[in-house]
Motif scaffolding. Structure first.
Motif, short mmCIF file in Angstrom:
data_model
loop_
_atom_site.label_atom_id
_atom_site.label_comp_id
_atom_site.label_asym_id
_atom_site.label_seq_id
_atom_site.Cartn_x
_atom_site.Cartn_y
_atom_site.Cartn_z
N GLU A 276 2.21 -23.34 -16.91
CA GLU A 276 3.05 -24.19 -16.43
C GLU A 276 2.89 -25.11 -17.89
O GLU A 276 2.51 -25.09 -19.17
N GLY A 345 -2.63 -29.28 -17.24
CA GLY A 345 -2.26 -30.66 -16.32
C GLY A 345 -2.35 -31.35 -17.07
O GLY A 345 -2.98 -33.05 -16.53
N GLU A 349 2.60 -37.95 -15.71
CA GLU A 349 2.80 -38.15 -13.96
C GLU A 349 4.21 -37.91 -14.05
O GLU A 349 5.16 -37.02 -12.90
N ARG A 352 5.04 -34.29 -13.95
CA ARG A 352 3.90 -33.33 -13.65
C ARG A 352 5.08 -33.81 -11.75
O ARG A 352 5.34 -32.40 -10.83
N ALA A 357 4.02 -30.21 -9.43
CA ALA A 357 2.29 -30.30 -9.36
C ALA A 357 2.13 -30.64 -8.17
O ALA A 357 2.64 -32.10 -7.60
N LYS A 358 1.52 -29.85 -7.62
CA LYS A 358 0.41 -30.74 -5.85
C LYS A 358 -0.70 -31.96 -6.70
O LYS A 358 -1.31 -31.67 -7.64
N GLU A 360 -1.84 -35.94 -7.28
CA GLU A 360 -2.12 -36.54 -8.98
C GLU A 360 -3.34 -36.65 -9.32
O GLU A 360 -3.90 -35.95 -8.65
N GLN A 361 -3.07 -37.41 -10.66
CA GLN A 361 -4.04 -37.45 -11.43
C GLN A 361 -4.60 -39.09 -10.93
O GLN A 361 -3.63 -40.11 -11.25
N GLU A 370 -5.79 -31.41 -12.18
CA GLU A 370 -4.59 -29.84 -11.54
C GLU A 370 -5.18 -28.69 -11.16
O GLU A 370 -6.19 -28.27 -12.15
N ASN A 371 -5.27 -28.61 -10.26
CA ASN A 371 -5.72 -27.09 -10.02
C ASN A 371 -5.05 -25.34 -11.13
O ASN A 371 -4.42 -25.88 -10.60
N SER A 482 -10.14 -25.94 -11.71
CA SER A 482 -9.62 -27.42 -12.67
C SER A 482 -10.71 -28.09 -13.99
O SER A 482 -11.52 -27.47 -14.09
#
Length: 676
Positions: A276, A345, A349, A352, A357-358, A360-361, A370-371, A482
């Motif tokens: 990423e 990750g 936001e 992301r 990215a799946k 939310e933080q 984030e996984n 994560s």
């Protein structure tokens, strides 16, 4: 004239008349009568239904590329309307190809050996339907299945204004392209324009481009020109170059430009696991061939940007079993430290959301949740060396010369080693993430040497004159999917020693809450005091960091820190016990506490607890159980005296129970003014 001469003359004349009659018969013959025979022969050679629904006519053309007497045998060229070519039984549509007008030449001599050779096939307003199943069967491979002695060979294909549809279960593609003949331009060989739309691996596809008007399917050395601009999901691709031997995709040589919101977005396109990242763009030469298991490819001498950082390098991809491999080198002359945050990750936001990215933080969390995408780690093996020559960040933390070798093999990622210069020193670590287990298992070993305090905190005004040096070691094991889960489950230890130097007196005065000295210092300026030693030792159990020792010893004060840091819950619970070594006019002499979440920690005074008076004795007592383990971190040169080494040696010789010393200090001390 003799009788023999007359016979020869009459024979030649007769032959000419016969040939003339044959030519006249051929020119006036209704070739529509041969349609059943042609359909039958093509069907036998290809195993597909073939039909000519409209008129069929014949002309003759001079042979091309023939030598010797074969160059005198003309080629028939047939022109037909409403032609269709069938599909295999398993295909969705009954026809693989339809065309309003078809013209094709035939080499007559190979017919004697039951081989249909078509040097050139031109289709006007064609509709092509290409299909491949998950098991690899496709409708563009021809064959009669061994039921006929006839063979079929198509050498060149010419398309003009039509439609092509591709359904590929192997590549999860469903694409539809519209083609049209271009007018005369500067690039005469780019005569075909096209537009494409559809889906590829679940992503929307759109694009346009130009290609050669004639597609050579037999001549391996003939280059087919390509000029394309395509967008797949959030990724745009621009390519210009040539394809050799299009039937086998034998050699592709392109100048390739790729741009996307993250390198990880390329996985559905190329099947290669990339990290990423921030939005990036690269341009370089791509050459190679698909071949078996993905073929062999080289992205050579590419350059570009990732966020605010530059990138350059060369990557080699080799298809193979059980996994393909990726090797190469990547370098950055200017690497923005913030551009590395998506790797774990830790980006914003907005960032992301752009890279898809799946999840939310959580707003109350600091550690990235984030996984990891471990399902992709087993798709390829990798060995890539990365070098960052100059690294900058907003806070101007001086990091440089980052070097790491990324290994990915059988689902296990390792950075071995990860090295970079920091604050005038260096940091070396080895990190391993095992994606074959659920959750991921991780190991980390870290060693930091000769980091300068002044350079480590360049934006902290009170540290600008500091001369201390930090050495540190850490060893951790953890499991989680994560960064937050890994740290929250970690076990191990972290040790650090600050050996020799100076530190801001104002910082110490603030820590001791010596109000009068703070006022005087603020009015008349700060000064540096001698730092004898600072030693820390944390043991980590299931994500909870517990102080085994945390002592700062200077010429003016001794400070002891005790407590816990809960990485799983992101909570601080630390108490700071300051003890001055001189008389103060006004001194609260009370412990400080630092508590609460990482996001908003609280700092306050514990007025109900009297500060320690045991001072240095307590510090040595707290340090005694672990002093021997910290001594190796005191790395001084020959002939240099180490105050930190002396302090650690004293701790091993004069152990004092920290708890007992603290109780003694608490029961005998008073708050307010006091001396040592």
């Amino acid at each position: 004239m003799s009788r023999a001469g007359k016979i020869a003359l009459y024979s030649a004349g007769g032959l000419i008349v016969v040939l003339a009659l044959c030519v006249a018969a051929l020119l006036n013959f209704d070739w529509n009568r041969t349609k059943p025979w042609i359909s039958s022969r093509v069907a036998e050679a290809t195993g597909r239904a073939f039909n000519i629904g409209g008129n069929l006519s014949l002309t003759w053309q001079a042979p091309q590329g023939e030598q010797g007497w074969r160059a005198w045998v003309p080629w028939p060229r047939l022109a037909a309307r409403d032609v269709s070519f069938g599909n295999p039984d398993w295909a969705d549509k009954p026809f693989m190809a339809k065309a309003r007008d078809v013209s094709f030449s035939i080499r007559p001599l190979p017919l004697l050996s039951k081989k249909i050779v078509i040097p050139s096939l031109a289709l006007s307003a064609p509709e092509l339907s290409l299909e491949r199943l998950q098991d690899g069967r496709n409708n563009w491979t021809f064959g009669s299945g061994g039921k006929s002695e006839w063979q079929f060979e198509l050498q060149r294909l010419i398309l003009a204004k039509g439609e092509i549809q591709l359904k590929d279960a192997v590549k999860h593609a469903n694409l539809k392209a519209e083609i049209d003949t271009l007018g005369n331009g500067k690039e005469e060989n780019l005569r075909l324009g096209w537009r494409v739309a559809g889906t590829y691996n679940g992503e929307q596809v759109s694009g346009q481009g130009r290609a050669g008007g004639i597609l050579s399917l037999q001549q391996k050395n003939t280059e087919y020109p390509i000029d394309a601009s395509v967008r797949v999901g959030k990724t745009s691709i621009d390519a210009k170059g040539s394809l050799t031997d299009p039937r086998r995709l034998a050699a592709l040589d392109l100048q390739l430009k790729i741009a996307s919101v993250s390198m990880a977005q390329l996985y559905p396109l190329i099947g290669v696991v990339l990290p990423e990242t921030r939005p990036f763009v690269t341009e370089g030469r791509l050459h190679g061939s698909p071949g078996q298991h993905g073929g062999n490819w080289t992205y050579e001498k590419f350059s570009g940007k990732m966020g605010a950082s530059d990138l350059a390098g060369t990557l080699h991809y080799r298809g193979g079993e059980p996994r393909s491999s990726l090797e190469g080198t990547v370098a950055s002359d200017f690497l923005n430290f913030n551009d590395l945050s998506p790797l774990i990750g830790a980006d914003s936001e907005d960032s992301r959301a752009r890279r898809g990215a799946k999840g939310e933080q959580p707003p109350d969390k600091v550690l990235p949740v984030e996984n990891f995408r471990t399902e992709r780690w087993n798709s390829i093996d990798a060995d890539v060396q990365f070098t960052g020559r100059r690294i900058v960040r907003k806070e101007e933390l001086p990091i440089d010369n980052l070097v790491t070798r990324v290994h990915l093999r059988d689902g296990v990622i390792s950075l071995a080693p990860l090295k970079f210069g920091i604050a005038g020193g260096n940091l070396v670590s080895n990190i391993t993430l095992n994606g074959k287990t659920t959750p991921v298992k991780a190991e980390m070993k870290l060693s930091a040497r000769h980091m300068k305090l002044k350079q480590l905190f360049p934006t902290l005004e009170g540290m600008q004159a500091s001369l201390g040096e930090i050495n540190s070691d850490a060893a951790l094991t953890a499991s989680g999917n994560s960064v937050a889960e890994l740290l929250g489950s970690s076990n191990g230890e972290i040790k650090a020693v600050i050996n020799q130097g100076t530190i801001s007196k104002l910082l110490l005065e603030k820590m001791g809450l010596n109000i009068s000295s703070i006022i005087v210092t603020q009015m008349f300026g700060d000064k540096q005091i001698q730092l004898n030693c600072a030693a820390t030792d944390f043991i980590i159990d299931k994500g909870v960091m517990q102080t085994r020792a945390f002592v700062v010893d200077t010429a003016d004060a001794t400070i002891h820190v005790d407590g816990k840091i809960n990485l799983a819950k992101e909570l601080l619970d630390l108490t700071i016990y300051p003890d001055t070594k001189g008389l103060r006019m006004i001194s609260l002499r009370s412990p400080l506490y630092v508590s609460g979440p990482f996001k908003k920690p609280k700092v306050g005074v514990d007025k109900g607890v009297v500060a320690l008076k045991a001072g240095s004795a307590l510090a040595l007592g707290a340090l005694a159980p672990v002093a021997a383990a910290l001594i190796p971190l005191v790395n001084v040169g020959p002939g240099e005296k180490s105050e930190c080494g002396t302090l650690l040696a004293q701790a091993t010789e004069k152990p004092v129970a920290p708890t007992a010393a603290r109780k003694a200090a608490n029961t005998s001390g008073t708050s307010g003014t006091s001396g040592k």
